[in-house]
Design a protein around this motif. Structure first.
Motif, PDB file in Angstrom:
ATOM      1  N   TYR A  81     -13.469  11.017  10.397  1.00 35.66           N
ATOM      2  CA  TYR A  81     -14.376  10.452   9.409  1.00 35.66           C
ATOM      3  C   TYR A  81     -13.775  10.184   8.027  1.00 35.66           C
ATOM      4  O   TYR A  81     -14.446   9.583   7.202  1.00 35.66           O
ATOM      5  N   MET A  82     -12.589  10.610   7.756  1.00 38.22           N
ATOM      6  CA  MET A  82     -12.005  10.363   6.443  1.00 38.22           C
ATOM      7  C   MET A  82     -11.219   9.051   6.460  1.00 38.22           C
ATOM      8  O   MET A  82     -10.365   8.845   7.320  1.00 38.22           O
ATOM      9  N   PRO A  83     -11.498   8.153   5.531  1.00 38.44           N
ATOM     10  CA  PRO A  83     -10.870   6.824   5.562  1.00 38.44           C
ATOM     11  C   PRO A  83      -9.348   6.859   5.466  1.00 38.44           C
ATOM     12  O   PRO A  83      -8.672   6.053   6.107  1.00 38.44           O
ATOM     13  N   SER A  84      -8.807   7.772   4.682  1.00 42.15           N
ATOM     14  CA  SER A  84      -7.347   7.796   4.555  1.00 42.15           C
ATOM     15  C   SER A  84      -6.695   8.186   5.873  1.00 42.15           C
ATOM     16  O   SER A  84      -5.669   7.615   6.255  1.00 42.15           O
ATOM     17  N   ASN A  85      -7.280   9.115   6.587  1.00 47.00           N
ATOM     18  CA  ASN A  85      -6.715   9.516   7.874  1.00 47.00           C
ATOM     19  C   ASN A  85      -6.855   8.409   8.915  1.00 47.00           C
ATOM     20  O   ASN A  85      -5.963   8.217   9.747  1.00 47.00           O
ATOM     21  N   ARG A  86      -7.942   7.682   8.859  1.00 49.61           N
ATOM     22  CA  ARG A  86      -8.117   6.565   9.798  1.00 49.61           C
ATOM     23  C   ARG A  86      -7.104   5.462   9.515  1.00 49.61           C
ATOM     24  O   ARG A  86      -6.546   4.863  10.429  1.00 49.61           O
ATOM     25  N   LEU A  87      -6.850   5.193   8.234  1.00 45.94           N
ATOM     26  CA  LEU A  87      -5.869   4.181   7.869  1.00 45.94           C
ATOM     27  C   LEU A  87      -4.464   4.597   8.285  1.00 45.94           C
ATOM     28  O   LEU A  87      -3.700   3.792   8.831  1.00 45.94           O
ATOM     29  N   LEU A  88      -4.128   5.847   8.076  1.00 45.84           N
ATOM     30  CA  LEU A  88      -2.802   6.329   8.487  1.00 45.84           C
ATOM     31  C   LEU A  88      -2.637   6.284  10.001  1.00 45.84           C
ATOM     32  O   LEU A  88      -1.565   5.977  10.506  1.00 45.84           O
ATOM     33  N   ALA A  89      -3.708   6.583  10.745  1.00 51.34           N
ATOM     34  CA  ALA A  89      -3.640   6.490  12.204  1.00 51.34           C
ATOM     35  C   ALA A  89      -3.432   5.046  12.647  1.00 51.34           C
ATOM     36  O   ALA A  89      -2.694   4.782  13.598  1.00 51.34           O
ATOM     37  N   ALA A  90      -4.054   4.104  11.951  1.00 45.33           N
ATOM     38  CA  ALA A  90      -3.860   2.692  12.284  1.00 45.33           C
ATOM     39  C   ALA A  90      -2.435   2.244  11.966  1.00 45.33           C
ATOM     40  O   ALA A  90      -1.863   1.423  12.684  1.00 45.33           O
ATOM     41  N   ILE A  91      -1.857   2.779  10.909  1.00 43.57           N
ATOM     42  CA  ILE A  91      -0.484   2.416  10.547  1.00 43.57           C
ATOM     43  C   ILE A  91       0.502   2.966  11.573  1.00 43.57           C
ATOM     44  O   ILE A  91       1.525   2.351  11.847  1.00 43.57           O
ATOM     45  N   ARG A  92       0.207   4.096  12.175  1.00 48.15           N
ATOM     46  CA  ARG A  92       1.135   4.706  13.140  1.00 48.15           C
ATOM     47  C   ARG A  92       1.191   3.971  14.469  1.00 48.15           C
ATOM     48  O   ARG A  92       2.042   4.266  15.297  1.00 48.15           O
ATOM     49  N   THR A  93       0.287   3.010  14.723  1.00 53.45           N
ATOM     50  CA  THR A  93       0.351   2.243  15.954  1.00 53.45           C
ATOM     51  C   THR A  93       1.501   1.245  15.868  1.00 53.45           C
ATOM     52  O   THR A  93       2.018   0.968  14.787  1.00 53.45           O
ATOM     53  N   ARG A  94       1.881   0.674  16.987  1.00 49.73           N
ATOM     54  CA  ARG A  94       3.000  -0.279  16.997  1.00 49.73           C
ATOM     55  C   ARG A  94       2.676  -1.499  16.149  1.00 49.73           C
ATOM     56  O   ARG A  94       3.511  -2.005  15.408  1.00 49.73           O
ATOM     57  N   ARG A  95       1.457  -2.002  16.232  1.00 46.63           N
ATOM     58  CA  ARG A  95       1.071  -3.179  15.451  1.00 46.63           C
ATOM     59  C   ARG A  95       0.966  -2.863  13.963  1.00 46.63           C
ATOM     60  O   ARG A  95       1.133  -3.740  13.126  1.00 46.63           O
ATOM     61  N   GLY A  96       0.664  -1.616  13.615  1.00 46.32           N
ATOM     62  CA  GLY A  96       0.447  -1.264  12.226  1.00 46.32           C
ATOM     63  C   GLY A  96       1.683  -0.817  11.482  1.00 46.32           C
ATOM     64  O   GLY A  96       1.628  -0.631  10.263  1.00 46.32           O
ATOM     65  N   LEU A  97       2.792  -0.628  12.171  1.00 49.20           N
ATOM     66  CA  LEU A  97       4.002  -0.116  11.506  1.00 49.20           C
ATOM     67  C   LEU A  97       4.498  -1.029  10.394  1.00 49.20           C
ATOM     68  O   LEU A  97       5.060  -0.564   9.413  1.00 49.20           O
ATOM     69  N   LYS A  98       4.253  -2.326  10.535  1.00 52.75           N
ATOM     70  CA  LYS A  98       4.724  -3.254   9.510  1.00 52.75           C
ATOM     71  C   LYS A  98       3.958  -3.100   8.202  1.00 52.75           C
ATOM     72  O   LYS A  98       4.393  -3.592   7.163  1.00 52.75           O
ATOM     73  N   TRP A  99       2.818  -2.419   8.221  1.00 51.87           N
ATOM     74  CA  TRP A  99       2.006  -2.236   7.026  1.00 51.87           C
ATOM     75  C   TRP A  99       2.296  -0.923   6.314  1.00 51.87           C
ATOM     76  O   TRP A  99       1.597  -0.562   5.367  1.00 51.87           O
ATOM     77  N   GLY A 100       3.315  -0.200   6.725  1.00 53.38           N
ATOM     78  CA  GLY A 100       3.627   1.084   6.120  1.00 53.38           C
ATOM     79  C   GLY A 100       4.055   0.993   4.667  1.00 53.38           C
ATOM     80  O   GLY A 100       3.573   1.745   3.823  1.00 53.38           O
ATOM     81  N   LEU A 101       4.959   0.067   4.367  1.00 49.49           N
ATOM     82  CA  LEU A 101       5.410  -0.081   2.978  1.00 49.49           C
ATOM     83  C   LEU A 101       4.309  -0.601   2.054  1.00 49.49           C
ATOM     84  O   LEU A 101       4.122  -0.067   0.964  1.00 49.49           O
ATOM     85  N   PRO A 102       3.541  -1.642   2.451  1.00 50.50           N
ATOM     86  CA  PRO A 102       2.440  -2.052   1.568  1.00 50.50           C
ATOM     87  C   PRO A 102       1.370  -0.966   1.408  1.00 50.50           C
ATOM     88  O   PRO A 102       0.710  -0.896   0.371  1.00 50.50           O
TER      89      PRO A 102
END
Length: 121
Positions: free
Chosen positions: A19-40
């Motif tokens: 339920y915490m937005p920051s944790n959900r965003l970090l989980a999305a970044i850890r996926t293969r498609r989301g890795l490119k969004w790590g630096l931004p």
């Protein structure tokens, strides 16, 4: 008692992860498609640092003590996003190397199949 503490910590982690937005965003970044969004995504740390700075100045001016929790929360989330940038770059490089190796192996297998002579029985 140990079982109760373990269960409580697991449920707390599940709640925060779900339920915490920051944790959900970090989980999305850890996926293969989301890795490119790590630096931004490291830019998301800026508002957390701003909140922590404002709250710490309020505390210094005689504000309520519970603002220490907000400062801790802001610093923790900022640290998570700052660290996720370099970690996502490393994970992205590893994934691309792994994908390149798979493509290379597929090309080798395709070439080997083309070279095999037909066996007539």
């Amino acid at each position: 008692m140990f079982r109760f503490i373990w269960t409580l910590s697991v449920r707390t982690r599940d709640f925060l992860h779900r339920y915490m937005p920051s944790n959900r965003l970090l989980a999305a970044i850890r996926t293969r498609r989301g890795l490119k969004w790590g630096l931004p995504a490291m830019l998301v740390a800026a508002p957390y640092i701003l909140v922590a700075t404002i709250c710490s100045s309020l505390i210094a001016d005689g504000g309520p003590g519970w603002l220490h929790l907000v400062v801790l929360w802001g610093c923790w989330n900022a640290l998570k996003f700052i660290l996720m940038g370099p970690i996502s770059v490393v994970l992205l490089v590893r994934a691309r190397i792994r994908e390149a190796m798979i493509r290379r192996d597929q090309r080798r297998e395709a070439r080997a199949e083309d070279r095999e002579p037909l066996v007539l029985a």
